[in-house]
Design a protein around this motif. Structure first.
Motif, mmCIF file in Angstrom:
data_model
loop_
_atom_site.group_PDB
_atom_site.id
_atom_site.type_symbol
_atom_site.label_atom_id
_atom_site.label_comp_id
_atom_site.label_asym_id
_atom_site.label_seq_id
_atom_site.Cartn_x
_atom_site.Cartn_y
_atom_site.Cartn_z
ATOM 1 N N GLU A 171 0.816 -1.212 0.000
ATOM 2 C CA GLU A 171 0.000 0.000 0.000
ATOM 3 C C GLU A 171 0.855 1.268 0.000
ATOM 4 O OE1 GLU A 171 -3.720 -2.155 2.385
ATOM 5 O OE2 GLU A 171 -2.401 -0.728 3.430
ATOM 6 N N ALA A 172 2.056 1.157 0.602
ATOM 7 C CA ALA A 172 2.962 2.318 0.618
ATOM 8 C C ALA A 172 3.778 2.419 -0.661
ATOM 9 C CB ALA A 172 3.895 2.225 1.828
ATOM 10 N N GLY A 173 3.757 1.371 -1.504
ATOM 11 C CA GLY A 173 4.538 1.374 -2.728
ATOM 12 C C GLY A 173 5.992 1.020 -2.538
ATOM 13 N N THR A 174 6.366 0.612 -1.336
ATOM 14 C CA THR A 174 7.755 0.230 -1.060
ATOM 15 C C THR A 174 8.113 -1.086 -1.738
ATOM 16 O OG1 THR A 174 7.468 1.263 1.108
ATOM 17 C CG2 THR A 174 9.445 -0.074 0.788
ATOM 18 N N LEU A 175 7.128 -1.981 -1.820
ATOM 19 C CA LEU A 175 7.297 -3.260 -2.512
ATOM 20 C C LEU A 175 6.159 -3.420 -3.514
ATOM 21 C CD1 LEU A 175 8.125 -5.656 0.490
ATOM 22 C CD2 LEU A 175 9.740 -4.791 -1.226
ATOM 23 N N GLN A 176 6.383 -4.270 -4.496
ATOM 24 C CA GLN A 176 5.307 -4.611 -5.426
ATOM 25 C C GLN A 176 5.286 -6.118 -5.625
ATOM 26 O OE1 GLN A 176 6.196 -3.663 -9.767
ATOM 27 N NE2 GLN A 176 7.577 -2.226 -8.743
ATOM 28 N N ARG A 177 4.117 -6.613 -5.999
ATOM 29 C CA ARG A 177 3.994 -8.059 -6.186
ATOM 30 C C ARG A 177 4.732 -8.509 -7.436
ATOM 31 N NH1 ARG A 177 -1.846 -10.733 -5.014
ATOM 32 N NH2 ARG A 177 -0.599 -12.564 -5.597
ATOM 33 N N VAL A 178 5.319 -9.680 -7.325
ATOM 34 C CA VAL A 178 5.946 -10.367 -8.447
ATOM 35 C C VAL A 178 5.019 -11.521 -8.829
ATOM 36 C CG1 VAL A 178 7.947 -11.702 -9.191
ATOM 37 C CG2 VAL A 178 8.234 -9.766 -7.606
ATOM 38 N N LEU A 179 4.731 -11.684 -10.112
ATOM 39 C CA LEU A 179 3.777 -12.678 -10.580
ATOM 40 C C LEU A 179 2.465 -12.562 -9.796
ATOM 41 C CD1 LEU A 179 6.113 -15.811 -10.922
ATOM 42 C CD2 LEU A 179 5.212 -14.381 -12.768
ATOM 43 N N PRO A 180 1.739 -11.459 -9.942
ATOM 44 C CA PRO A 180 0.543 -11.210 -9.131
ATOM 45 C C PRO A 180 -0.581 -12.227 -9.330
ATOM 46 C CG PRO A 180 0.773 -9.571 -10.881
ATOM 47 C CD PRO A 180 2.052 -10.333 -10.851
ATOM 48 N N ASP A 181 -0.513 -13.051 -10.370
ATOM 49 C CA ASP A 181 -1.527 -14.080 -10.562
ATOM 50 C C ASP A 181 -1.178 -15.390 -9.859
ATOM 51 O OD1 ASP A 181 -3.183 -12.482 -12.081
ATOM 52 O OD2 ASP A 181 -2.197 -13.015 -13.967
ATOM 53 N N TRP A 182 -0.062 -15.377 -9.109
ATOM 54 C CA TRP A 182 0.395 -16.586 -8.426
ATOM 55 C C TRP A 182 0.599 -16.308 -6.939
ATOM 56 C CZ3 TRP A 182 0.990 -21.235 -11.099
ATOM 57 C CH2 TRP A 182 0.902 -21.147 -12.486
ATOM 58 N N PHE A 183 0.327 -17.326 -6.112
ATOM 59 C CA PHE A 183 0.502 -17.189 -4.668
ATOM 60 C C PHE A 183 0.653 -18.579 -4.049
ATOM 61 C CE2 PHE A 183 -3.956 -17.794 -5.453
ATOM 62 C CZ PHE A 183 -4.427 -18.555 -4.398
ATOM 63 N N VAL A 184 0.968 -18.608 -2.770
ATOM 64 C CA VAL A 184 1.031 -19.865 -2.015
ATOM 65 C C VAL A 184 -0.156 -19.896 -1.062
ATOM 66 C CG1 VAL A 184 2.281 -21.173 -0.265
ATOM 67 C CG2 VAL A 184 3.525 -20.134 -2.164
ATOM 68 N N ASP A 185 -0.930 -20.969 -1.113
ATOM 69 C CA ASP A 185 -2.061 -21.147 -0.205
ATOM 70 C C ASP A 185 -1.579 -21.951 0.998
ATOM 71 O OD1 ASP A 185 -4.402 -21.642 1.117
ATOM 72 O OD2 ASP A 185 -5.505 -22.349 -0.636
ATOM 73 N N ASP A 186 -1.506 -21.287 2.158
ATOM 74 C CA ASP A 186 -1.000 -21.934 3.366
ATOM 75 C C ASP A 186 -2.103 -22.141 4.402
ATOM 76 O OD1 ASP A 186 1.053 -23.138 4.770
ATOM 77 O OD2 ASP A 186 1.689 -21.291 5.769
ATOM 78 N N GLY A 187 -3.339 -22.325 3.929
ATOM 79 C CA GLY A 187 -4.439 -22.611 4.849
ATOM 80 C C GLY A 187 -5.113 -21.343 5.346
ATOM 81 N N ASN A 188 -5.293 -21.271 6.656
ATOM 82 C CA ASN A 188 -6.013 -20.148 7.260
ATOM 83 C C ASN A 188 -5.267 -19.577 8.463
ATOM 84 O OD1 ASN A 188 -8.395 -20.423 5.581
ATOM 85 N ND2 ASN A 188 -8.912 -22.232 6.797
ATOM 86 N N ILE A 189 -5.505 -18.308 8.740
ATOM 87 C CA ILE A 189 -5.159 -17.711 10.020
ATOM 88 C C ILE A 189 -6.391 -17.873 10.906
ATOM 89 C CG2 ILE A 189 -4.536 -15.592 11.244
ATOM 90 C CD1 ILE A 189 -3.260 -14.631 8.601
ATOM 91 N N SER A 190 -6.220 -18.456 12.076
ATOM 92 C CA SER A 190 -7.357 -18.785 12.938
ATOM 93 C C SER A 190 -7.087 -18.376 14.372
ATOM 94 C CB SER A 190 -7.646 -20.295 12.885
ATOM 95 O OG SER A 190 -7.920 -20.733 11.570
ATOM 96 N N ILE A 191 -8.147 -18.341 15.151
ATOM 97 C CA ILE A 191 -8.016 -18.228 16.594
ATOM 98 C C ILE A 191 -8.356 -19.596 17.175
ATOM 99 C CG2 ILE A 191 -10.365 -17.248 16.817
ATOM 100 C CD1 ILE A 191 -9.231 -15.810 19.351
ATOM 101 N N TYR A 192 -7.493 -20.084 18.034
ATOM 102 C CA TYR A 192 -7.617 -21.415 18.615
ATOM 103 C C TYR A 192 -7.958 -21.293 20.095
ATOM 104 C CZ TYR A 192 -4.912 -22.677 14.427
ATOM 105 O OH TYR A 192 -4.465 -22.829 13.136
ATOM 106 N N TYR A 193 -8.832 -22.169 20.574
ATOM 107 C CA TYR A 193 -9.131 -22.204 21.997
ATOM 108 C C TYR A 193 -9.629 -23.600 22.367
ATOM 109 C CZ TYR A 193 -13.830 -21.253 20.130
ATOM 110 O OH TYR A 193 -14.995 -21.292 19.412
#
Length: 308
Positions: free
Chosen positions: A253-275
């Motif tokens: 959002e600040a423009g300091t970095l930009q995405r490389v291959l923006p149509d590609w990503f790694v799916d690592d599941g979910n961020i969750s709250i555990y209890y």
């Protein structure tokens, strides 16, 4: 009441395998815990532990008794905690584990609003990138992604856990163009080392069409154990980093970095709250879980953390 205290000493000792550690968590002396368990054994007429100078292990009778009483003990303690709330509001110490950088960036900013709603709750927040044992270590909740789900623990999804490739404009302008995932093999990579294993994982890149997958062929120029550190390194023009979206969004959002291959990503599941799963969840834990889910929705964090 004396029997209840003895049962609590027994359960905590069984969970951690040590009178000394149970005593620390109960704010008692090891001798007091040992005597309390011994009194319980006399009252029950059975031996609950096999004791040695180095270990404390449950007998068959001890394991049977633990299975029967541990859930009921937690339910009673939670009921007492809920009844002792201040003016009907949840109260007590809220012990939560979360990643250091993720917690500081995205969870700590919610603290003020949470305390305005629940002034009788005292946060006891632990910032650690390693998975904790919620039950054995006495945590009310943990926030993170990619955790194994032990028996008796519930996970509520907060957002997707996506990783993306980022680099600085200077780096991209000074190096060969990247059009396809195969082009990454000619570039310096800033890769993430697992804090649990110390190894760099092999990642699969997923296209916007989930059926398109390719191995990440980025050349390892350096490794980091933290996505925030990797972002700061990439911002210096030192390579292409594979980082978690929650750390990348501010730089993008600040423009300091930009995405490389923006149509590609790694799916690592979910961020969750555990209890821990309880018949009667403590009011303080329920309040925090509901508040966090509400805040993620209101702040649009699930959308911001999505690479799609």
């Amino acid at each position: 009441m004396e029997t209840f205290s003895s049962i609590e000493c027994f359960v905590r000792s069984a969970e951690v395998g040590s009178f000394a550690e149970a005593a620390r968590r109960l704010s008692l002396t090891p001798a007091a815990v040992g005597k309390s368990v011994a009194k319980l054994e006399v009252r029950l007429g059975v031996r609950l532990f096999q004791r040695s100078t180095r270990s404390l292990t449950l007998t068959e009778a001890g394991q049977l008794f633990l299975d029967q009483v541990s859930g009921s003990l937690t339910t009673i303690q939670n009921a007492v905690a809920n009844l002792s709330s201040v003016e009907g509001l949840p109260a007590g110490t809220l012990k939560v584990s979360m990643g250091a950088a993720f917690g500081c960036l995205h969870i700590v900013p919610m603290l003020g609003e949470f305390l305005r709603r629940y002034p009788a709750i005292n946060p006891d927040w632990h910032f650690d990138n390693r998975q904790v044992d919620l039950i054995a270590q006495g945590f009310d909740a943990a926030i993170g992604g990619g955790f194994e789900l032990p028996q008796g623990v519930i996970a509520r999804k907060l957002s997707p856990a996506h990783r993306i490739l980022v680099a600085s404009t200077d780096y991209l302008q000074a190096n060969p163009e990247i059009i396809e995932p195969d082009d990454l093999s000619h570039h310096d990579g800033i890769l993430i080392r697992s804090p649990q294993t110390g190894r760099v994982r092999s990642w699969q890149l997923t296209g916007r069409n989930p059926q398109n997958c390719q191995p990440l062929m980025l050349k390892a120029r350096m490794t980091m154990s933290d996505s925030e550190a990797a972002c700061r390194t990439a911002a210096q023009g030192l390579g292409i980093a594979l980082v978690s979206m929650p750390f990348a969004v501010g730089y993008l959002e600040a423009g300091t970095l930009q995405r490389v291959l923006p149509d590609w990503f790694v799916d690592d599941g979910n961020i969750s709250i555990y209890y821990a799963e309880h018949k009667l969840l403590p009011g303080k834990t329920r309040a925090f879980v509901d508040f966090l889910i509400e805040q993620f929705a209101e702040r649009g964090l699930a959308r911001r953390f999505s690479a799609i």
